[in-house]
Each structure stands twice: as C-alpha cells, then as structure tokens.
Design a protein around this motif. Structure first.
Motif, PDB file in Angstrom:
ATOM      1  N   GLY A 188     -26.812 -36.976  13.175  1.00 10.60           N
ATOM      2  CA  GLY A 188     -25.621 -37.600  12.619  1.00 10.60           C
ATOM      3  C   GLY A 188     -24.522 -36.597  12.341  1.00 10.60           C
ATOM      4  N   LEU A 189     -23.282 -37.054  12.526  1.00 16.17           N
ATOM      5  CA  LEU A 189     -22.139 -36.210  12.200  1.00 16.17           C
ATOM      6  C   LEU A 189     -22.077 -35.896  10.705  1.00 16.17           C
ATOM      7  CD1 LEU A 189     -19.742 -38.086  14.565  1.00 16.17           C
ATOM      8  CD2 LEU A 189     -20.026 -35.611  14.626  1.00 16.17           C
ATOM      9  N   ASN A 190     -22.810 -36.638   9.902  1.00 21.42           N
ATOM     10  CA  ASN A 190     -22.852 -36.410   8.455  1.00 21.42           C
ATOM     11  C   ASN A 190     -24.106 -35.646   8.035  1.00 21.42           C
ATOM     12  OD1 ASN A 190     -24.510 -38.681   9.135  1.00 21.42           O
ATOM     13  ND2 ASN A 190     -24.541 -39.305   7.000  1.00 21.42           N
ATOM     14  N   TYR A 191     -24.662 -34.828   8.943  1.00 20.36           N
ATOM     15  CA  TYR A 191     -25.918 -34.151   8.588  1.00 20.36           C
ATOM     16  C   TYR A 191     -25.710 -33.076   7.530  1.00 20.36           C
ATOM     17  CZ  TYR A 191     -25.151 -29.765  11.191  1.00 20.36           C
ATOM     18  OH  TYR A 191     -24.689 -28.550  11.621  1.00 20.36           O
ATOM     19  N   ARG A 192     -24.458 -32.677   7.283  1.00 20.48           N
ATOM     20  CA  ARG A 192     -24.119 -31.886   6.097  1.00 20.48           C
ATOM     21  C   ARG A 192     -23.292 -32.773   5.179  1.00 20.48           C
ATOM     22  NH1 ARG A 192     -25.259 -26.529   6.996  1.00 20.48           N
ATOM     23  NH2 ARG A 192     -25.290 -25.901   9.189  1.00 20.48           N
ATOM     24  N   GLN A 193     -23.593 -32.732   3.879  1.00 22.46           N
ATOM     25  CA  GLN A 193     -22.885 -33.590   2.932  1.00 22.46           C
ATOM     26  C   GLN A 193     -22.534 -32.822   1.664  1.00 22.46           C
ATOM     27  OE1 GLN A 193     -25.372 -37.020   2.272  1.00 22.46           O
ATOM     28  NE2 GLN A 193     -25.270 -37.679   4.405  1.00 22.46           N
ATOM     29  N   SER A 194     -21.390 -33.171   1.100  1.00 25.08           N
ATOM     30  CA  SER A 194     -20.941 -32.575  -0.155  1.00 25.08           C
ATOM     31  C   SER A 194     -21.441 -33.387  -1.346  1.00 25.08           C
ATOM     32  CB  SER A 194     -19.414 -32.501  -0.182  1.00 25.08           C
ATOM     33  OG  SER A 194     -18.916 -31.743   0.899  1.00 25.08           O
ATOM     34  N   ASN A 195     -21.275 -32.818  -2.543  1.00 23.95           N
ATOM     35  CA  ASN A 195     -21.604 -33.507  -3.802  1.00 23.95           C
ATOM     36  C   ASN A 195     -23.032 -34.046  -3.790  1.00 23.95           C
ATOM     37  OD1 ASN A 195     -18.886 -33.230  -4.807  1.00 23.95           O
ATOM     38  ND2 ASN A 195     -18.306 -34.854  -3.382  1.00 23.95           N
ATOM     39  N   MET A 196     -23.955 -33.228  -3.311  1.00 24.07           N
ATOM     40  CA  MET A 196     -25.340 -33.678  -3.129  1.00 24.07           C
ATOM     41  C   MET A 196     -26.295 -33.033  -4.121  1.00 24.07           C
ATOM     42  SD  MET A 196     -28.001 -33.045   0.026  1.00 24.07           S
ATOM     43  CE  MET A 196     -27.007 -33.745   1.343  1.00 24.07           C
ATOM     44  N   ALA A 197     -27.239 -33.836  -4.584  1.00 25.19           N
ATOM     45  CA  ALA A 197     -28.411 -33.345  -5.309  1.00 25.19           C
ATOM     46  C   ALA A 197     -29.613 -33.541  -4.396  1.00 25.19           C
ATOM     47  CB  ALA A 197     -28.604 -34.107  -6.612  1.00 25.19           C
ATOM     48  N   LYS A 198     -30.412 -32.480  -4.203  1.00 21.76           N
ATOM     49  CA  LYS A 198     -31.546 -32.577  -3.269  1.00 21.76           C
ATOM     50  C   LYS A 198     -32.782 -31.912  -3.857  1.00 21.76           C
ATOM     51  CE  LYS A 198     -31.806 -30.196   0.681  1.00 21.76           C
ATOM     52  NZ  LYS A 198     -31.625 -29.816   2.096  1.00 21.76           N
ATOM     53  N   TYR A 199     -33.918 -32.533  -3.611  1.00 17.35           N
ATOM     54  CA  TYR A 199     -35.215 -31.981  -4.010  1.00 17.35           C
ATOM     55  C   TYR A 199     -36.052 -31.740  -2.759  1.00 17.35           C
ATOM     56  CZ  TYR A 199     -40.051 -31.780  -5.529  1.00 17.35           C
ATOM     57  OH  TYR A 199     -41.349 -31.387  -5.701  1.00 17.35           O
ATOM     58  N   VAL A 200     -36.694 -30.581  -2.691  1.00 15.47           N
ATOM     59  CA  VAL A 200     -37.639 -30.259  -1.625  1.00 15.47           C
ATOM     60  C   VAL A 200     -38.890 -29.675  -2.272  1.00 15.47           C
ATOM     61  CG1 VAL A 200     -38.093 -28.930   0.466  1.00 15.47           C
ATOM     62  CG2 VAL A 200     -35.785 -29.789   0.022  1.00 15.47           C
ATOM     63  N   GLY A 201     -40.035 -30.252  -1.958  1.00 20.32           N
ATOM     64  CA  GLY A 201     -41.297 -29.751  -2.488  1.00 20.32           C
ATOM     65  C   GLY A 201     -42.291 -29.482  -1.374  1.00 20.32           C
ATOM     66  N   GLN A 202     -43.038 -28.393  -1.500  1.00 18.40           N
ATOM     67  CA  GLN A 202     -44.065 -28.033  -0.523  1.00 18.40           C
ATOM     68  C   GLN A 202     -45.427 -28.157  -1.184  1.00 18.40           C
ATOM     69  OE1 GLN A 202     -43.128 -27.079   2.762  1.00 18.40           O
ATOM     70  NE2 GLN A 202     -45.290 -27.448   3.198  1.00 18.40           N
TER      71      GLN A 202
END
Length: 390
Positions: free
Chosen positions: A159-173
């Motif tokens: 997607g052309l929106n694969y980068r986004q501003s004003n984002m909160a993101k969680y990544v867990g391993q």
C-alpha cells in the motif's frame, strides 16, 4: 594531589556506567545505479500528483539514473537506546530518505521515513510517531527481491500508506512468534499517498476522529527454516474540505517461506478493496507473488520473483465509470555480488506484460516514472549499480 586523583577516579567511575547504558548510531545506505527502460512514455501533463489522464508520446527507450536506486532507497538516520533499569530501554529512531543522484530530500518533511520514540522490554516494544505499518512488519520477510526499490512492486503490495504518521505501534517477540499491532490517529498527506486517488486531509481532525485514521495487526512465525505471516490493514482517508466523509481501504495479506541451506522459496497473496466516501470502488485487486533466493557462494546471491495482479475494478474518481483493466504480470531477476560486508554491486532486470514496471500507473500517479503509453503490451528494464551501507 591525592584528592585530585581521587576526584578523577570517582568521575571516571560514574562516567563509565553512563556511557555503557546508552548509545547513538549514525547509519545509512547509498544505492546508485544506471538504468535502461524501453517502451516508456512521458507522464500526463501536470505535476507528480496527477491522478487523471494517460501517458503521452513520445514512446521510446530511456537511459537514466533512477532516484530510488536499484536495490535500496538511499537514506540516512540516527537511532539510539538507553537502559533505564529493570530490563527496560528507552529508544528513538530518526530516518530520512534522499535522492542519491541530486542530494534532494525524497519528500518533505525531513525525517519522512521514520520519526519515533518509545520503550522496550522483554514484553515487547511500544513506539510512537511516523513508522511502517504492522502489515509491513508481518510480511516484509517474504518479499522475493527483499523489497528492492526498482523492480519489485512492493508499494503496490503493502500500500501507498505503508508508512503512517501519528502512529502508536506495539511489536512483541514470543519465541518464534512475532505479534504486531498499530493505530494511527490521522496519517498526513504525502507524495506517497497522493497517488491513491482518494481525497486526503492533513492528519488528525478535531471532531472527526475517523478522518485519516488507520489501524492493523499481523502475526509472523519463523522456526526451523519455515516462515509464515498474516496481516490486516485498514485506512480511512478523508478530505480536509469535507470532514466526516471518509473513504476506506482494506488489505489482507498472507505469506510463507521455506529455507534450506542456500535456498529460500517464498510466496504470498494480498487482497485489497479501496472505496471512496460514497461507497464507489476506487480499486479492487488481488495480488500474487512467488520467488526464489539462492546464495550461490558466500559473495554471490540470486533473487528471482514473479508478480501477478488481478485488477477486478478501477475507478479514478467517485463518478467515473468502473473499468476492468488488463492484469499486469512481471518477472524480475537480481544478481548481487558482495565486495565486502558493506559494499555490493548488482545487475537487475525485469519484464512486465500488460502494464508498467512495478505497476506504475494512474493509481500510483506515475510516482516511479514508468508510464507506458496505451497500446503497448510489454516493457523491459535493466539496471546495474553499487550500494554502500554505512
């Protein structure tokens, strides 16, 4: 004298742990290449943001230096961490893209690729700011050409929106399983997003929480040579002139891979349905891909990818008639040779039928400068270059 030595020793003792607990790294990539493309036309009249019209004559071949580079987008950045105790770290990352051939910024603002701050621990990582979507995190490892800048339709895929501003993101391993989720309070207008044909606002809109917001999640598994991922992404673009009237773009993707010795095979699928605020379909397509990576020697690597897009419906604006476009299919090959751990040289080539390279089209506002004139069925591109990582 003894007091002076004692004071210096005490300062050194305090300074040592402080330096050990934090670090800042300057890093980057410069990828420069020369390219040949045949049967390429001129973009429609107007600016790079044109979302209507068709390419124009002349039609012919072109020699140039693609600003994106051949394998990687050129970029530089700063990243750092600080131990704050109890197994927790504070972190930040600032990253800016640039056109290697001119030195210009790829797009405004300065840190257009990444601008985040966050915290991490054994429980995962929480980051705030401009960053890639969780769909990107979950599926990127299945890209046949490793998300090559020139001849892989990666932007079409994620997607052309694969980068986004004003984002909160969680990544867990969690052992072999990676889980990711994100929410954007309002991703802002950018050149990368303008080609969608959707009316876009300026991000967060008071009183209209849904305007320009986005969210998604992914799961990815990797163990004993086998990998698999699944992801969902949703985005609600809106016009600043008419707040409260949002479009909707939904994507679902899956991917899988298997690695044995020097050989890796992978494949995947992505569903997309993008709608205007009146419910009319902007684009509905299915995207399929498959690839093989082979590390022939310690220095020589080969990547082969096949990409197919089934464009079921395309409508450039909310009142235009819907069209069933030809389905592009593309084959790309990369031969990459490592001169050292940080420098490699490569040759890449690609052939596409029923479209332009990496599906560059009216939908992407011809952002990648591969417009193909009507009536042309095939296009070939070849590039050779050098990449340095610092």
């Amino acid at each position: 004298m003894r007091k002076s030595l004692f004071a210096l020793a005490a300062l050194a003792a305090m300074a040592g742990p402080a330096q050990a607990q934090s670090n800042v790294t300057l890093y980057g990539v410069i990828d420069a290449s020369i390219q040949y493309v045949n049967r390429v036309a001129s973009p429609p009249p107007g600016t790079a943001l044109v979302t209507s019209g068709v390419p124009v004559a002349p039609v012919g071949h072109r020699w140039d230096m693609p600003r994106a580079g051949g394998l990687s987008s050129s970029r530089w950045g700063l990243r750092g961490t600080e131990d704050i105790g109890g197994g927790w770290q504070a972190l930040f990352n600032l990253e800016s893209g640039f056109d290697w051939d001119t030195g210009n910024l790829t797009t405004a603002p300065l840190f257009n690729r990444t601008s985040i701050v966050g915290l991490s621990s054994q429980y995962g990582k929480l980051t705030l700011g401009r960053q890639v979507t969780s769909m990107t995190d979950g599926l990127i490892n299945f890209a046949p050409l490793r998300f090559a800048a020139t001849y892989e339709p990666g932007i079409w895929w994620l997607g052309l929106n694969y980068r986004q501003s004003n984002m909160a993101k969680y990544v867990g391993q969690f052992g072999p399983l990676q889980a990711a989720a994100h929410y954007s309070f309002g991703t802002t207008t950018s050149l990368q997003a303008a080609g969608t044909g959707q009316p876009l606002g300026t991000g967060e809109t008071p009183g209209s929480l849904k305007d320009n917001n986005a969210w998604g999640a992914s799961l990815a598994y990797s163990s004993n040579g086998f990998g698999a991922g699944i992801a969902y992404d949703e985005w609600h673009p809106a016009s600043a002139a008419t707040p409260g009237n949002t479009g909707k773009e939904r994507k679902v993707g899956v991917g899988a891979s298997y690695t044995t010795g020097p050989l890796k095979v992978m494949g995947g699928y992505r569903y997309r349905n993008s709608e205007f605020s009146n419910g009319a379909t902007l684009i509905r397509d299915d995207y399929w891909f498959a690839g093989v990576n082979y590390q022939a020697t310690a220095a020589l690597g080969l990547q082969l990818g096949y990409f197919y897009s089934n464009i079921k419906s395309f409508q450039p604006n909310p009142t235009a008639p819907s069209r069933n476009l030809a389905n592009p299919q593309q084959v790309s090959l990369v031969v990459d040779y490592n001169l050292s751990k940080r420098t490699d040289v490569y040759i890449a080539t690609s052939w596409v039928h029923n479209g332009s390279l990496i599906n560059d089209s009216q939908f992407t506002a011809y952002l990648f400068n591969y417009p193909q004139a009507p009536g042309q069925k095939n296009m070939i591109g070849a590039t050779m270059g050098v990449r340095h990582i610092f």
